[in-house]
Design a protein around this motif. Sequence first.
Motif, PDB file in Angstrom:
ATOM      1  N   ARG A  28      66.391   6.176  61.567  1.00 58.40           N
ATOM      2  CA  ARG A  28      65.534   6.545  60.427  1.00 58.40           C
ATOM      3  C   ARG A  28      64.400   7.466  60.913  1.00 58.40           C
ATOM      4  NH1 ARG A  28      61.127   3.945  57.972  1.00 58.40           N
ATOM      5  NH2 ARG A  28      61.260   2.266  59.488  1.00 58.40           N
ATOM      6  N   PRO A  29      64.755   8.661  61.427  1.00 56.97           N
ATOM      7  CA  PRO A  29      63.727   9.567  61.929  1.00 56.97           C
ATOM      8  C   PRO A  29      62.873  10.123  60.788  1.00 56.97           C
ATOM      9  CG  PRO A  29      65.822  10.703  61.860  1.00 56.97           C
ATOM     10  CD  PRO A  29      66.089   9.257  61.505  1.00 56.97           C
ATOM     11  N   GLY A  30      61.634  10.426  61.102  1.00 59.55           N
ATOM     12  CA  GLY A  30      60.769  10.968  60.072  1.00 59.55           C
ATOM     13  C   GLY A  30      59.474  11.525  60.625  1.00 59.55           C
ATOM     14  N   THR A  31      58.561  11.792  59.711  1.00 59.91           N
ATOM     15  CA  THR A  31      57.244  12.290  60.068  1.00 59.91           C
ATOM     16  C   THR A  31      56.236  11.773  59.055  1.00 59.91           C
ATOM     17  OG1 THR A  31      56.015  14.275  60.694  1.00 59.91           O
ATOM     18  CG2 THR A  31      57.444  14.461  58.778  1.00 59.91           C
ATOM     19  N   VAL A  32      54.989  11.660  59.478  1.00 66.39           N
ATOM     20  CA  VAL A  32      53.915  11.147  58.630  1.00 66.39           C
ATOM     21  C   VAL A  32      52.774  12.151  58.633  1.00 66.39           C
ATOM     22  CG1 VAL A  32      52.198   9.308  58.374  1.00 66.39           C
ATOM     23  CG2 VAL A  32      54.520   8.747  59.065  1.00 66.39           C
ATOM     24  N   TYR A  33      52.122  12.305  57.472  1.00 67.38           N
ATOM     25  CA  TYR A  33      50.970  13.191  57.326  1.00 67.38           C
ATOM     26  C   TYR A  33      49.884  12.418  56.581  1.00 67.38           C
ATOM     27  CZ  TYR A  33      48.251  17.313  55.979  1.00 67.38           C
ATOM     28  OH  TYR A  33      47.253  18.232  55.807  1.00 67.38           O
ATOM     29  N   VAL A  34      48.692  12.342  57.147  1.00 71.59           N
ATOM     30  CA  VAL A  34      47.587  11.585  56.544  1.00 71.59           C
ATOM     31  C   VAL A  34      46.825  12.471  55.562  1.00 71.59           C
ATOM     32  CG1 VAL A  34      45.486  10.273  56.991  1.00 71.59           C
ATOM     33  CG2 VAL A  34      47.398  10.146  58.610  1.00 71.59           C
ATOM     34  N   LEU A  35      46.663  11.969  54.330  1.00 70.87           N
ATOM     35  CA  LEU A  35      45.921  12.681  53.289  1.00 70.87           C
ATOM     36  C   LEU A  35      44.461  12.243  53.199  1.00 70.87           C
ATOM     37  CD1 LEU A  35      48.548  12.502  50.410  1.00 70.87           C
ATOM     38  CD2 LEU A  35      48.003  14.495  51.827  1.00 70.87           C
ATOM     39  N   GLY A  37      41.408   9.029  54.551  1.00 67.86           N
ATOM     40  CA  GLY A  37      41.072   7.904  55.415  1.00 67.86           C
ATOM     41  C   GLY A  37      41.581   8.087  56.829  1.00 67.86           C
ATOM     42  N   THR A  38      41.606   6.982  57.562  1.00 67.76           N
ATOM     43  CA  THR A  38      42.063   6.989  58.950  1.00 67.76           C
ATOM     44  C   THR A  38      43.074   5.872  59.150  1.00 67.76           C
ATOM     45  OG1 THR A  38      39.941   7.852  59.715  1.00 67.76           O
ATOM     46  CG2 THR A  38      41.335   6.795  61.363  1.00 67.76           C
ATOM     47  N   ILE A  39      44.185   6.206  59.781  1.00 64.73           N
ATOM     48  CA  ILE A  39      45.234   5.232  60.075  1.00 64.73           C
ATOM     49  C   ILE A  39      45.316   5.069  61.587  1.00 64.73           C
ATOM     50  CG2 ILE A  39      47.715   4.738  59.966  1.00 64.73           C
ATOM     51  CD1 ILE A  39      47.757   6.304  57.315  1.00 64.73           C
ATOM     52  N   THR A  40      45.315   3.820  62.036  1.00 70.22           N
ATOM     53  CA  THR A  40      45.468   3.516  63.454  1.00 70.22           C
ATOM     54  C   THR A  40      46.921   3.138  63.709  1.00 70.22           C
ATOM     55  OG1 THR A  40      43.183   2.737  63.582  1.00 70.22           O
ATOM     56  CG2 THR A  40      44.663   2.081  65.363  1.00 70.22           C
ATOM     57  N   ASP A  41      47.562   3.876  64.613  1.00 69.17           N
ATOM     58  CA  ASP A  41      48.954   3.652  64.987  1.00 69.17           C
ATOM     59  C   ASP A  41      48.965   2.854  66.290  1.00 69.17           C
ATOM     60  OD1 ASP A  41      51.733   3.890  65.292  1.00 69.17           O
ATOM     61  OD2 ASP A  41      51.609   5.893  66.147  1.00 69.17           O
ATOM     62  N   HIS A  42      49.626   1.697  66.261  1.00 69.65           N
ATOM     63  CA  HIS A  42      49.726   0.819  67.434  1.00 69.65           C
ATOM     64  C   HIS A  42      51.131   0.938  68.009  1.00 69.65           C
ATOM     65  CE1 HIS A  42      45.998  -1.490  66.524  1.00 69.65           C
ATOM     66  NE2 HIS A  42      46.311  -1.167  65.280  1.00 69.65           N
ATOM     67  N   ARG A  43      51.234   1.456  69.241  1.00 73.83           N
ATOM     68  CA  ARG A  43      52.543   1.534  69.909  1.00 73.83           C
ATOM     69  C   ARG A  43      52.361   1.585  71.413  1.00 73.83           C
ATOM     70  NH1 ARG A  43      55.413   6.964  68.015  1.00 73.83           N
ATOM     71  NH2 ARG A  43      54.134   6.807  66.174  1.00 73.83           N
ATOM     72  N   ASP A  44      53.311   1.012  72.116  1.00 74.62           N
ATOM     73  CA  ASP A  44      53.312   1.022  73.585  1.00 74.62           C
ATOM     74  C   ASP A  44      52.004   0.512  74.181  1.00 74.62           C
ATOM     75  OD1 ASP A  44      55.891   2.171  73.520  1.00 74.62           O
ATOM     76  OD2 ASP A  44      55.045   4.190  73.393  1.00 74.62           O
ATOM     77  N   GLY A  45      51.383  -0.468  73.538  1.00 72.01           N
ATOM     78  CA  GLY A  45      50.139  -1.029  74.042  1.00 72.01           C
ATOM     79  C   GLY A  45      48.937  -0.128  73.877  1.00 72.01           C
ATOM     80  N   GLY A  51      43.364  11.002  61.219  1.00 69.94           N
ATOM     81  CA  GLY A  51      42.613  11.235  59.997  1.00 69.94           C
ATOM     82  C   GLY A  51      43.296  12.281  59.140  1.00 69.94           C
ATOM     83  N   PRO A  52      42.645  12.683  58.059  1.00 74.63           N
ATOM     84  CA  PRO A  52      43.222  13.660  57.137  1.00 74.63           C
ATOM     85  C   PRO A  52      43.641  14.953  57.843  1.00 74.63           C
ATOM     86  CG  PRO A  52      41.239  12.701  56.216  1.00 74.63           C
ATOM     87  CD  PRO A  52      41.317  12.244  57.643  1.00 74.63           C
ATOM     88  N   GLY A  53      44.833  15.411  57.503  1.00 71.23           N
ATOM     89  CA  GLY A  53      45.355  16.641  58.075  1.00 71.23           C
ATOM     90  C   GLY A  53      46.119  16.441  59.371  1.00 71.23           C
ATOM     91  N   LEU A  54      46.149  15.213  59.863  1.00 67.86           N
ATOM     92  CA  LEU A  54      46.878  14.906  61.094  1.00 67.86           C
ATOM     93  C   LEU A  54      48.087  14.036  60.772  1.00 67.86           C
ATOM     94  CD1 LEU A  54      43.889  14.069  63.450  1.00 67.86           C
ATOM     95  CD2 LEU A  54      45.144  16.224  63.264  1.00 67.86           C
ATOM     96  N   GLY A  55      48.984  13.943  61.720  1.00 74.86           N
ATOM     97  CA  GLY A  55      50.161  13.115  61.516  1.00 74.86           C
ATOM     98  C   GLY A  55      50.905  12.918  62.817  1.00 74.86           C
ATOM     99  N   TRP A  56      52.093  12.321  62.722  1.00 69.79           N
ATOM    100  CA  TRP A  56      52.882  12.023  63.915  1.00 69.79           C
ATOM    101  C   TRP A  56      54.358  11.973  63.556  1.00 69.79           C
ATOM    102  CZ3 TRP A  56      49.769   8.571  61.337  1.00 69.79           C
ATOM    103  CH2 TRP A  56      50.400   7.485  60.733  1.00 69.79           C
ATOM    104  N   PRO A  57      55.218  12.227  64.569  1.00 68.96           N
ATOM    105  CA  PRO A  57      56.654  12.083  64.350  1.00 68.96           C
ATOM    106  C   PRO A  57      57.079  10.639  64.590  1.00 68.96           C
ATOM    107  CG  PRO A  57      56.256  12.963  66.530  1.00 68.96           C
ATOM    108  CD  PRO A  57      54.901  12.822  65.858  1.00 68.96           C
TER     109      PRO A  57
END
Length: 85
Positions: A28-35, A37-45, A51-57
């Motif tokens: 289920r590959p995808g991408t995320v774009y923040v419109l 607020g701020t989202i904290t991504d927790h991965r690999d410890g 924040g707005p205008g940023l995202g991740w694969p």
Amino acid sequence: MEGHKLRMRMVTIEPGGVFGPLHDHAGRPGTVYVLEGTITDHRDGMTTEYGPGLGWPEDRNTLHWLENKGDVRAVEISVDIVKSD
């Protein structure tokens, strides 16, 4: 793309909210774009704030969960490829 479809969702995470539990994106590959607020991504410890205008694969190696540690809602657009129903 036979047997698959492109899916787009708008996700809102309220202050103190979590988008989880821990989940992967195998198949289920995808991408995320923040419109907003701020989202904290927790991965690999580790944690990364977006924040707005940023995202991740999100690919087959992604194993994570998300959190809104702020005091305003966070809104993201998530686009991924999923199997057709």
